[in-house]
Design a protein around this motif. Structure first.
Motif, short mmCIF file in Angstrom:
data_model
loop_
_atom_site.label_atom_id
_atom_site.label_comp_id
_atom_site.label_asym_id
_atom_site.label_seq_id
_atom_site.Cartn_x
_atom_site.Cartn_y
_atom_site.Cartn_z
N MET A 166 46.59 49.30 37.65
CA MET A 166 45.70 50.39 37.31
C MET A 166 45.72 51.53 38.33
O MET A 166 45.02 52.52 38.18
CB MET A 166 44.26 49.88 37.11
N LYS A 167 46.59 51.44 39.32
CA LYS A 167 46.84 52.58 40.21
C LYS A 167 47.79 53.58 39.55
O LYS A 167 47.95 54.70 40.02
CB LYS A 167 47.44 52.10 41.54
N SER A 168 48.44 53.17 38.46
CA SER A 168 49.42 54.01 37.78
C SER A 168 48.73 55.13 37.00
O SER A 168 47.93 54.86 36.10
CB SER A 168 50.24 53.15 36.81
N PRO A 169 49.06 56.41 37.31
CA PRO A 169 48.47 57.52 36.56
C PRO A 169 48.78 57.44 35.06
O PRO A 169 47.95 57.79 34.22
CB PRO A 169 49.11 58.76 37.18
N GLU A 170 49.98 56.93 34.71
CA GLU A 170 50.36 56.80 33.30
C GLU A 170 49.41 55.83 32.58
O GLU A 170 48.91 56.12 31.49
CB GLU A 170 51.80 56.29 33.18
N LEU A 171 49.16 54.66 33.20
CA LEU A 171 48.28 53.67 32.57
C LEU A 171 46.84 54.16 32.53
O LEU A 171 46.12 53.91 31.57
CB LEU A 171 48.37 52.33 33.30
N GLN A 172 46.43 54.89 33.56
CA GLN A 172 45.08 55.47 33.56
C GLN A 172 44.92 56.43 32.38
O GLN A 172 43.89 56.41 31.68
CB GLN A 172 44.80 56.20 34.87
N LEU A 173 45.95 57.23 32.14
CA LEU A 173 45.90 58.20 31.04
C LEU A 173 45.89 57.47 29.69
O LEU A 173 45.05 57.76 28.82
CB LEU A 173 47.10 59.15 31.11
N LEU A 174 46.81 56.52 29.51
CA LEU A 174 46.93 55.82 28.22
C LEU A 174 45.70 54.98 27.89
O LEU A 174 45.37 54.79 26.72
CB LEU A 174 48.18 54.94 28.22
N THR A 175 45.02 54.48 28.92
CA THR A 175 43.85 53.62 28.69
C THR A 175 42.54 54.35 28.92
O THR A 175 41.46 53.74 28.84
CB THR A 175 43.89 52.37 29.61
N ALA A 176 42.61 55.65 29.22
CA ALA A 176 41.41 56.46 29.51
C ALA A 176 40.55 55.78 30.57
O ALA A 176 39.33 55.64 30.42
CB ALA A 176 40.62 56.72 28.23
N SER A 177 41.21 55.34 31.65
CA SER A 177 40.52 54.59 32.72
C SER A 177 40.48 55.39 34.00
O SER A 177 41.38 56.19 34.29
CB SER A 177 41.24 53.27 33.01
N GLU A 178 39.44 55.14 34.76
CA GLU A 178 39.32 55.71 36.11
C GLU A 178 39.77 54.64 37.11
O GLU A 178 39.51 53.45 36.90
CB GLU A 178 37.86 56.08 36.41
N PRO A 179 40.45 55.05 38.21
CA PRO A 179 40.84 54.05 39.21
C PRO A 179 39.61 53.43 39.87
O PRO A 179 38.63 54.12 40.14
CB PRO A 179 41.67 54.85 40.22
N LEU A 180 39.67 52.13 40.09
CA LEU A 180 38.57 51.41 40.74
C LEU A 180 39.06 50.86 42.08
O LEU A 180 40.25 50.62 42.26
CB LEU A 180 38.12 50.23 39.87
N SER A 181 38.13 50.63 43.00
CA SER A 181 38.47 49.92 44.23
C SER A 181 38.71 48.46 43.88
O SER A 181 38.31 47.99 42.79
CB SER A 181 37.33 50.04 45.25
N LEU A 182 39.32 47.73 44.79
CA LEU A 182 39.57 46.31 44.53
C LEU A 182 38.25 45.57 44.33
O LEU A 182 38.13 44.73 43.44
CB LEU A 182 40.36 45.68 45.69
N GLU A 183 37.24 45.92 45.13
CA GLU A 183 35.93 45.27 44.98
C GLU A 183 35.31 45.57 43.62
O GLU A 183 34.76 44.69 42.96
CB GLU A 183 34.99 45.75 46.11
N GLU A 184 35.44 46.81 43.15
CA GLU A 184 34.94 47.18 41.83
C GLU A 184 35.68 46.43 40.73
O GLU A 184 35.10 46.03 39.72
CB GLU A 184 35.07 48.69 41.60
N GLU A 185 36.99 46.22 40.95
CA GLU A 185 37.79 45.47 39.97
C GLU A 185 37.31 44.02 39.88
O GLU A 185 37.24 43.46 38.78
CB GLU A 185 39.26 45.53 40.37
N TYR A 186 36.97 43.42 41.02
CA TYR A 186 36.43 42.05 41.00
C TYR A 186 35.11 42.01 40.25
O TYR A 186 34.84 41.08 39.49
CB TYR A 186 36.25 41.50 42.41
N GLN A 187 34.26 43.04 40.45
CA GLN A 187 32.98 43.10 39.72
C GLN A 187 33.22 43.25 38.21
O GLN A 187 32.53 42.65 37.40
CB GLN A 187 32.14 44.29 40.24
N MET A 188 34.22 44.06 37.86
CA MET A 188 34.56 44.27 36.45
C MET A 188 35.02 42.96 35.82
O MET A 188 34.62 42.62 34.72
CB MET A 188 35.66 45.34 36.34
N GLN A 189 35.86 42.22 36.55
CA GLN A 189 36.34 40.93 36.04
C GLN A 189 35.17 39.99 35.79
O GLN A 189 35.12 39.29 34.77
CB GLN A 189 37.34 40.32 37.04
N LYS A 190 34.21 39.98 36.70
CA LYS A 190 33.05 39.12 36.55
C LYS A 190 32.25 39.50 35.30
O LYS A 190 31.79 38.64 34.55
CB LYS A 190 32.15 39.24 37.79
#
Length: 198
Positions: free
Chosen positions: A31-55
């Protein structure tokens, strides 16, 4: 979603497994990829935020996610991290007429797995799971207007374009679940099976 936390779906070329803590570092790198961020309409998250999202994916009842594995690689190595190629998600809403509606998403993050119909198979497996296990009655897909491959894929699956949003550069496609379509999904995924994921 707790319902799928121990569910593994075996397809012909892909395996769907619940999104777990061990998957987060690789997912975060994707999800650091600008292409994937664009295609998925996602904002980059910190690793800690990603762990919270997974939870939240694990416990929230209004969404369901699976990590997509390349089956031949997983069968050879037994290593989910090495075999990860993308993910597929459902977000649940009530439709205007009270029917159970889910917004569907699919991402094939690994370039080596693209143009091999892995996204097609993984999406069909998720759609079938949603119909049979989660009682979904309507599916919607919201896709970036420039993502012609994804739009075409959903149209081939029987989705119809119902809206365009020029501000968000997004199209919405929809499919109402009926018995004919469920039969088609089963036929397309007849080699698949759900098993318990340890």
């Amino acid at each position: 979603m707790k319902k799928n936390k121990n569910t593994k779906i075996l397809g012909k070329n892909v395996v769907l497994v619940p999104y777990r803590k061990l998957h987060v570092p690789k997912y975060h790198e994707w999800m650091k990829s600008p292409e994937l961020q664009l295609l998925t309409a996602s904002e980059p998250l910190s690793l800690e935020e990603e762990y919270q999202m997974q939870k939240s994916w694990l416990i929230d009842e209004d969404k369901c996610t699976f990590i997509i594995l390349e089956r031949v690689l997983f069968d050879c190595t037994g290593n989910e991290i090495e075999a990860m190629i993308g993910d597929t998600n459902l977000f649940f809403h009530d439709s205007e007429d009270g029917k159970k509606l889910a917004e569907v998403e699919i991402m094939i993050a690994e370039n080596s797995a693209r143009r091999k119909r892995r996204g097609w198979e993984a999406m069909l497996l998720m759609l079938r799971y949603g119909c049979e296990e989660l009682a979904i009655e309507i599916y919607q897909a919201k896709i970036n207007m420039d993502n012609e491959k994804s739009i075409s894929m959903f149209q081939k699956m029987g989705f119809d374009k119902i809206a365009e949003n020029s501000i968000f550069k997004e199209v919405t496609l929809e499919r109402h679940v009926d018995e004919n379509w469920k039969t088609w999904l089963r036929r397309e995924t007849q080699e698949s099976k759900c098993v318990e994921h340890e």
